[in-house]
Design an enzyme around this catalytic site. Structure first.
Site, mmCIF file in Angstrom:
data_model
loop_
_atom_site.group_PDB
_atom_site.id
_atom_site.type_symbol
_atom_site.label_atom_id
_atom_site.label_comp_id
_atom_site.label_asym_id
_atom_site.label_seq_id
_atom_site.Cartn_x
_atom_site.Cartn_y
_atom_site.Cartn_z
ATOM 1 N N PHE A 40 0.500 -0.926 -0.093
ATOM 2 C CA PHE A 40 0.011 -0.015 0.142
ATOM 3 C C PHE A 40 1.290 1.318 0.348
ATOM 4 O O PHE A 40 0.453 2.230 -0.696
ATOM 5 C CB PHE A 40 -0.880 -0.144 0.912
ATOM 6 C CG PHE A 40 -1.624 1.785 1.127
ATOM 7 C CD1 PHE A 40 -2.580 2.327 0.336
ATOM 8 C CD2 PHE A 40 -1.885 1.681 2.824
ATOM 9 C CE1 PHE A 40 -2.878 3.330 0.785
ATOM 10 C CE2 PHE A 40 -2.264 2.671 3.197
ATOM 11 C CZ PHE A 40 -3.080 4.111 1.897
ATOM 12 N N THR A 71 5.670 2.389 12.490
ATOM 13 C CA THR A 71 4.788 2.757 13.239
ATOM 14 C C THR A 71 4.066 4.121 14.618
ATOM 15 O O THR A 71 5.099 3.980 15.471
ATOM 16 C CB THR A 71 3.423 2.540 12.679
ATOM 17 O OG1 THR A 71 2.640 2.513 14.106
ATOM 18 C CG2 THR A 71 4.692 0.962 13.739
ATOM 19 N N ASP A 72 3.007 4.561 14.257
ATOM 20 C CA ASP A 72 3.347 5.064 16.344
ATOM 21 C C ASP A 72 3.147 4.231 16.946
ATOM 22 O O ASP A 72 2.607 4.553 18.307
ATOM 23 C CB ASP A 72 2.146 6.862 16.104
ATOM 24 C CG ASP A 72 0.641 5.877 15.257
ATOM 25 O OD1 ASP A 72 0.731 4.553 15.252
ATOM 26 O OD2 ASP A 72 -0.580 7.212 15.341
ATOM 27 N N GLU A 73 2.441 3.005 16.508
ATOM 28 C CA GLU A 73 1.823 1.672 17.736
ATOM 29 C C GLU A 73 3.379 1.612 18.619
ATOM 30 O O GLU A 73 2.834 1.255 19.572
ATOM 31 C CB GLU A 73 0.933 0.997 16.747
ATOM 32 C CG GLU A 73 -0.015 1.025 16.027
ATOM 33 C CD GLU A 73 -0.517 -0.221 15.916
ATOM 34 O OE1 GLU A 73 -0.851 -1.239 16.885
ATOM 35 O OE2 GLU A 73 -1.700 -0.080 14.462
ATOM 36 N N LYS A 127 8.456 -8.935 -1.802
ATOM 37 C CA LYS A 127 8.343 -10.492 -0.988
ATOM 38 C C LYS A 127 7.303 -10.981 -2.184
ATOM 39 O O LYS A 127 7.168 -12.324 -2.825
ATOM 40 C CB LYS A 127 7.928 -10.803 -0.148
ATOM 41 C CG LYS A 127 7.993 -12.603 0.232
ATOM 42 C CD LYS A 127 8.462 -12.547 1.377
ATOM 43 C CE LYS A 127 8.469 -14.176 1.975
ATOM 44 N NZ LYS A 127 8.384 -14.932 3.462
ATOM 45 N N TYR A 140 3.123 -7.186 16.883
ATOM 46 C CA TYR A 140 2.802 -6.094 15.482
ATOM 47 C C TYR A 140 3.976 -4.932 15.813
ATOM 48 O O TYR A 140 5.349 -4.582 15.626
ATOM 49 C CB TYR A 140 1.940 -5.764 14.520
ATOM 50 C CG TYR A 140 2.211 -4.493 13.998
ATOM 51 C CD1 TYR A 140 2.982 -4.504 13.234
ATOM 52 C CD2 TYR A 140 1.357 -3.206 14.070
ATOM 53 C CE1 TYR A 140 3.483 -3.773 12.190
ATOM 54 C CE2 TYR A 140 1.837 -1.848 13.537
ATOM 55 C CZ TYR A 140 2.859 -2.426 12.689
ATOM 56 O OH TYR A 140 3.374 -0.555 11.607
ATOM 57 N N ASN A 142 -13.457 5.060 15.170
ATOM 58 C CA ASN A 142 -14.131 3.791 14.782
ATOM 59 C C ASN A 142 -15.746 3.622 14.236
ATOM 60 O O ASN A 142 -16.157 3.791 12.793
ATOM 61 C CB ASN A 142 -13.731 2.093 14.752
ATOM 62 C CG ASN A 142 -12.552 1.873 14.473
ATOM 63 O OD1 ASN A 142 -11.879 2.615 14.372
ATOM 64 N ND2 ASN A 142 -11.576 1.520 15.157
ATOM 65 N N TYR A 178 -14.932 -2.970 15.339
ATOM 66 C CA TYR A 178 -14.098 -3.721 17.802
ATOM 67 C C TYR A 178 -15.138 -3.036 18.533
ATOM 68 O O TYR A 178 -15.224 -1.889 18.299
ATOM 69 C CB TYR A 178 -12.860 -3.864 17.419
ATOM 70 C CG TYR A 178 -12.350 -5.123 16.357
ATOM 71 C CD1 TYR A 178 -12.498 -6.287 16.704
ATOM 72 C CD2 TYR A 178 -11.405 -4.632 16.249
ATOM 73 C CE1 TYR A 178 -12.027 -6.901 15.482
ATOM 74 C CE2 TYR A 178 -10.132 -5.631 15.218
ATOM 75 C CZ TYR A 178 -10.802 -7.642 14.973
ATOM 76 O OH TYR A 178 -10.241 -7.874 14.607
ATOM 77 N N SER A 193 7.870 -5.863 17.062
ATOM 78 C CA SER A 193 8.270 -5.920 16.066
ATOM 79 C C SER A 193 8.728 -4.629 15.624
ATOM 80 O O SER A 193 10.310 -5.100 15.147
ATOM 81 C CB SER A 193 8.098 -7.126 15.353
ATOM 82 O OG SER A 193 6.587 -6.457 14.421
ATOM 83 N N LYS A 194 7.901 -4.179 15.623
ATOM 84 C CA LYS A 194 8.203 -2.572 15.215
ATOM 85 C C LYS A 194 8.991 -2.069 16.131
ATOM 86 O O LYS A 194 10.111 -0.995 15.108
ATOM 87 C CB LYS A 194 7.218 -1.839 14.137
ATOM 88 C CG LYS A 194 6.401 -2.717 13.641
ATOM 89 C CD LYS A 194 7.028 -2.556 11.793
ATOM 90 C CE LYS A 194 7.441 -0.452 11.371
ATOM 91 N NZ LYS A 194 8.399 -0.844 9.825
#
Length: 335
Positions: free
Chosen positions: A12, A138-140, A35, A163, A262, A220, A166-167
């Site tokens: 994306f 990412t901001d996460e 990949k 996730y 959301n 969610y 890992s970032k």
């Protein structure tokens, strides 16, 4: 002409970035690596398929032999690293692939770059002094916010999903290669992106797809989780500026200043669809609340003051303008 390696280009953000970069920087040859997992498609790169300054290579960032060959064959003088596993739900069900790609893959890329560009710590090979490595994150990594406050570049890391963990790990690796080896590195941490070519699994494409298909739109929990939404082209412009003008060793947070929950996202999309392709009943009637995601962070919001002030970046799109463009693109795709 400089030759740089851009990873994750069939996804994306990567595909949007390739289009932006190749149009605005005629003095670069882009080596485009992906990949081609489920989240990447060559269709996303169709507009540059035969471009003379774009070379696509299918491959894995964890493949050290391949990465080394790419550096040697094309004399790579810069890296813009976008490749990552990024879907939080998938990281909950299968965290291992996130560690492999996001941590080990980042290590492979930056370690090969170090060995190709530098003689030893803080000593570049002749002609490679200006080589640089930009890492897109990412901001996460900062965790979650309460009702107030913003993430800044000095916010302590507190990742809450496999996730984001890992970032965060990949960010720390890049940071370490600057401080230990003297590499020219820059890190960017962005808020939630949206726009053309985003994978169907993400929230906004899901809402659009489900709505026009007459299916229930899953939200969610109570739908009150808040994200700062950033139009993908604005993000690409920020990455571009950080690569060309960012100070080595620095971090730049890129956010749209568009906090929306959301519920708002789903209802706004439905309102626009009610105008564009009206049906007897409003698309809002399709919204359905489902069990919340495990460990779902409540709120993210970025303070983008540093990149706005230091690099003269600003978001051109607010959410209300960007979402219209996004919906129109997906209607062409889905209908």
């Amino acid at each position: 002409m400089k030759t740089i390696l851009i990873s994750g280009t069939a996804g994306f953000i990567g595909s949007n970035f390739i289009y932006h970069f190749i149009e605005n920087h005629p003095n670069y040859h882009l080596i485009s690596l992906d990949k081609l997992t489920y989240a990447g498609s060559l269709e996303n790169l169709s507009k540059v398929k035969d471009h003379p300054r774009h070379t696509f290579i299918e491959g894995d960032i964890c493949d050290r032999i391949l990465i080394t060959r790419i550096f040697e064959k094309y004399n790579i003088s810069g890296v813009i690293h976008l490749a990552a596993e990024s879907h939080v739900d998938n990281s909950i069900s299968n965290p291992g692939i996130f560690i492999e790609t996001n941590v080990n893959g980042t290590f492979t890329l930056i370690d090969v770059a170090y060995k190709y560009w530098m003689e030893k710590p803080f000593v570049f090979k002749k002609g490679y002094q200006d080589c640089k490595f930009l890492h897109v994150s990412t901001d996460e990594v900062y965790g979650t916010l309460g009702a107030t406050g913003l993430f800044t570049e000095t916010t302590p890391y507190a990742p809450n999903s496999p996730y984001s963990a890992s970032k965060a790990s990949s960010d720390m690796l890049v940071r370490s290669y600057h401080h230990t080896y003297g590499m020219n590195t820059v890190i960017t941490n962005c808020s939630n992106n949206y726009g053309p070519q985003q994978h169907d699994e993400k929230l906004i494409p899901t809402v659009i797809r489900k709505a026009i298909g007459g299916e229930n739109i899953p939200i969610y929990g109570d739908g009150k989780n808040i994200r700062d939404w950033l139009y993908v082209l604005d993000h690409c412009k920020g990455i571009d500026l950080a690569y060309h003008k960012g100070i080595y060793g620095e971090v730049y947070n890129i956010g749209g200043r568009n906090e929306r929950n959301n519920n708002y996202i789903a209802r706004k999309i439905c309102e626009i669809l009610d105008e564009l392709i009206p049906k007897e009943n409003s698309y809002k009637n399709l919204i359905q609340y489902v069990d919340d995601r495990a460990g779902h962070d409540k709120r993210y919001a970025i303070d983008a003051n540093k990149i706005e002030t230091d690099l003269d970046w600003k978001a051109d799109e607010n959410f209300e303008s960007g979402i219209v463009k996004t919906i129109e693109w997906y209607l062409n795709k889905y209908q």
